[in-house]
Scaffold this motif. Structure first.
Motif, PDB file in Angstrom:
ATOM      1  N   LEU A  48      16.982 -16.198   9.593  1.00  0.00           N
ATOM      2  CA  LEU A  48      16.984 -14.884   8.949  1.00  0.00           C
ATOM      3  C   LEU A  48      16.459 -14.868   7.519  1.00  0.00           C
ATOM      4  N   GLY A  49      16.368 -16.024   6.894  1.00  0.00           N
ATOM      5  CA  GLY A  49      16.117 -16.087   5.462  1.00  0.00           C
ATOM      6  C   GLY A  49      14.705 -15.754   5.033  1.00  0.00           C
ATOM      7  N   SER A  50      14.600 -15.287   3.796  1.00  0.00           N
ATOM      8  CA  SER A  50      13.313 -15.043   3.145  1.00  0.00           C
ATOM      9  C   SER A  50      13.200 -15.978   1.950  1.00  0.00           C
ATOM     10  N   GLU A  51      12.001 -16.493   1.707  1.00  0.00           N
ATOM     11  CA  GLU A  51      11.796 -17.430   0.602  1.00  0.00           C
ATOM     12  C   GLU A  51      11.573 -16.680  -0.698  1.00  0.00           C
ATOM     13  N   ILE A  52      12.379 -17.014  -1.701  1.00  0.00           N
ATOM     14  CA  ILE A  52      12.235 -16.456  -3.044  1.00  0.00           C
ATOM     15  C   ILE A  52      12.308 -17.615  -4.030  1.00  0.00           C
ATOM     16  N   ASN A  53      11.283 -17.735  -4.854  1.00  0.00           N
ATOM     17  CA  ASN A  53      11.208 -18.813  -5.844  1.00  0.00           C
ATOM     18  C   ASN A  53      11.363 -20.195  -5.213  1.00  0.00           C
ATOM     19  N   GLY A  54      10.784 -20.368  -4.027  1.00  0.00           N
ATOM     20  CA  GLY A  54      10.765 -21.685  -3.393  1.00  0.00           C
ATOM     21  C   GLY A  54      11.975 -22.015  -2.558  1.00  0.00           C
ATOM     22  N   ALA A  55      12.980 -21.140  -2.524  1.00  0.00           N
ATOM     23  CA  ALA A  55      14.203 -21.405  -1.755  1.00  0.00           C
ATOM     24  C   ALA A  55      14.389 -20.348  -0.676  1.00  0.00           C
ATOM     25  N   THR A  56      14.705 -20.808   0.553  1.00  0.00           N
ATOM     26  CA  THR A  56      14.966 -19.880   1.659  1.00  0.00           C
ATOM     27  C   THR A  56      16.460 -19.598   1.674  1.00  0.00           C
ATOM     28  N   GLY A  57      16.891 -18.782   0.724  1.00  0.00           N
ATOM     29  CA  GLY A  57      18.316 -18.550   0.551  1.00  0.00           C
ATOM     30  C   GLY A  57      18.725 -17.096   0.528  1.00  0.00           C
ATOM     31  N   TRP A  58      17.815 -16.209   0.928  1.00  0.00           N
ATOM     32  CA  TRP A  58      18.097 -14.774   0.849  1.00  0.00           C
ATOM     33  C   TRP A  58      17.865 -14.107   2.194  1.00  0.00           C
ATOM     34  N   ILE A  59      18.688 -13.117   2.488  1.00  0.00           N
ATOM     35  CA  ILE A  59      18.499 -12.277   3.664  1.00  0.00           C
ATOM     36  C   ILE A  59      18.159 -10.875   3.172  1.00  0.00           C
ATOM     37  N   LYS A  60      17.029 -10.361   3.609  1.00  0.00           N
ATOM     38  CA  LYS A  60      16.606  -9.028   3.187  1.00  0.00           C
ATOM     39  C   LYS A  60      17.136  -7.974   4.156  1.00  0.00           C
ATOM     40  N   LEU A  61      17.782  -6.965   3.607  1.00  0.00           N
ATOM     41  CA  LEU A  61      18.299  -5.833   4.382  1.00  0.00           C
ATOM     42  C   LEU A  61      17.647  -4.568   3.846  1.00  0.00           C
ATOM     43  N   GLY A  62      16.450  -4.276   4.364  1.00  0.00           N
ATOM     44  CA  GLY A  62      15.697  -3.131   3.842  1.00  0.00           C
ATOM     45  C   GLY A  62      15.302  -3.390   2.400  1.00  0.00           C
ATOM     46  N   PRO A  63      15.639  -2.455   1.496  1.00  0.00           N
ATOM     47  CA  PRO A  63      15.280  -2.642   0.083  1.00  0.00           C
ATOM     48  C   PRO A  63      16.209  -3.613  -0.651  1.00  0.00           C
ATOM     49  N   LEU A  64      17.293  -4.035   0.005  1.00  0.00           N
ATOM     50  CA  LEU A  64      18.280  -4.894  -0.640  1.00  0.00           C
ATOM     51  C   LEU A  64      18.134  -6.338  -0.161  1.00  0.00           C
ATOM     52  N   SER A  65      18.543  -7.271  -1.019  1.00  0.00           N
ATOM     53  CA  SER A  65      18.555  -8.687  -0.665  1.00  0.00           C
ATOM     54  C   SER A  65      19.960  -9.237  -0.877  1.00  0.00           C
ATOM     55  N   PHE A  66      20.375 -10.112   0.024  1.00  0.00           N
ATOM     56  CA  PHE A  66      21.714 -10.689  -0.038  1.00  0.00           C
ATOM     57  C   PHE A  66      21.607 -12.205  -0.010  1.00  0.00           C
TER      58      PHE A  66
END
Length: 372
Positions: free
Chosen positions: A90-108
């Motif tokens: 489920l994760g999205s990569e931000i700043n080199g780390a796959t540690g975020w889940i995007k829920l529409g306009p929000l990230s968790f």
């Protein structure tokens, strides 16, 4: 129906409203600095997150923390599963780390909740063992519940959050009386672990250079040292009283507002240093000091080991996060992307830190048996 969502007057008297006021004040200071750094849009979102977080805090206070103990195991393993899914599905990569889940306009960021799950699990196990943590079997089993989330966070890779988790566990084990020789061995093991991860290929070259850039930021002021070099310039330009916060058309035109990357998250302290000066930094540190002092009081006064360890874990978390964030802004700690509690922009961060303090308030308001 509404009575279910109403706190008893006897419990209300036990609430430490000083903690709530302190976190609101810190967050509002953060909102002003976020406005200065990136504009009204993010500041408005952060203010909304504050309101939402306070509502969640209220509902948390309705539940006796001892009841939460029954669901700790489920909460812990759910978060471990979420970390796995974040990395591989489920994760999205931000700043080199796959540690975020995007829920529409929000990230968790699931690791934010995972560190709370780790604290709760350590508290439960230590209570189960009646605080006898120097028993080898008890220690190994308890320590594994700290190692699992740290391992899952490392492979994202997010060294900053892994460091936070490690020092939370270290603070807990130290305060419950773990033998000093085991702590020294643990620190040695950490050094070996860091060297292993460093040479494993998990951390990319540019991430390594960023981590060690604080040692000599002037060596590459337009490359890897750019962020910390500009943060230092911004803090220095603030002097004692600061340049002042600008509103309206003048907002977002300060040095840190324009030239410091990630100024509203990783480097929010530099924005504070420029606009509020040394006096503003002292005020912020005083507010953090009040909050930590009150949390330590709760840890000492808790009626059981479970509550005491939770409070100690939260104190360890806040203390390390504050020192690490400010340290990387003034070039004495590596750049790890750790946010400043209640100050940095981020909904998941603000919610989890508010609920963390809410747990401590919950423990404090139930430190003694109340007869109804």
């Amino acid at each position: 129906m509404l009575r279910k969502f109403k706190l008893d007057s006897k419990l209300i008297k036990e609430i430490d409203f000083g903690m709530i006021v302190t976190i609101i004040l810190i967050t509002l200071i953060g909102v002003v600095n976020i406005y200065s750094a990136v504009g009204m849009g993010n500041a408005e979102k952060q203010f909304f997150f504050l309101i939402f977080s306070l509502v969640c805090l209220y509902f948390l206070l309705l539940i006796d923390y001892n009841i939460l103990e029954n669901y700790v195991v489920l909460f812990y393993w759910f978060n471990m599963l979420l970390l796995v899914l974040t990395k591989f599905v489920l994760g999205s990569e931000i700043n080199g780390a796959t540690g975020w889940i995007k829920l529409g306009p929000l990230s968790f960021q699931p690791s934010e909740l995972a560190k709370i799950a780790m604290i709760l699990m350590l508290a439960k196990k230590i209570q189960d063992y009646e605080g006898k943590i120097n028993n080898l079997k008890n220690f190994v089993i308890t320590a594994m519940y700290a190692v699992i989330p740290m391992g899952l966070i490392v492979i994202q890779p997010d060294m900053g959050m892994c460091m936070v988790s490690f020092f939370i566990a270290l603070g807990i084990f130290f305060c419950v009386g773990l033998d000093g020789r085991i702590i020294v061995a643990g620190l040695f093991g950490l050094a070996v672990f860091i060297m292993t991860v460093w040479n494993s290929g998990l951390i990319k070259g540019y991430q390594k250079r960023r981590l060690i850039s604080f040692l000599n930021p002037e060596g590459d002021p337009s490359g890897d040292g750019l962020q910390v070099t500009r943060a230092l310039i911004g803090i220095g330009s603030g002097g004692f009283f600061g340049t002042g916060v600008q509103f309206g058309a003048n907002a977002g035109k300060g040095y840190t507002d324009v030239f410091v990357p990630e100024n509203h998250t990783d480097m929010i302290f530099s924005v504070l240093g420029e606009h509020w000066g040394t006096i503003g930094c002292i005020i912020l540190l005083a507010l953090y000091g009040i909050l930590l002092y009150k949390m330590i009081k709760v840890a000492k006064a808790s009626k059981d080991i479970f509550g005491s360890v939770i409070a100690v874990g939260m104190v360890s978390y806040f203390l390390f996060a504050i020192l690490q964030h400010i340290g990387m802004n003034i070039a004495i700690m590596p750049i790890t992307g750790i946010t400043l509690p209640f100050m940095s922009y981020g909904g998941s961060s603000l919610l989890t830190t508010t609920l963390s303090v809410g747990l401590v308030i919950n423990i404090g308001m139930r430190k003694k048996k109340i007869n109804f």
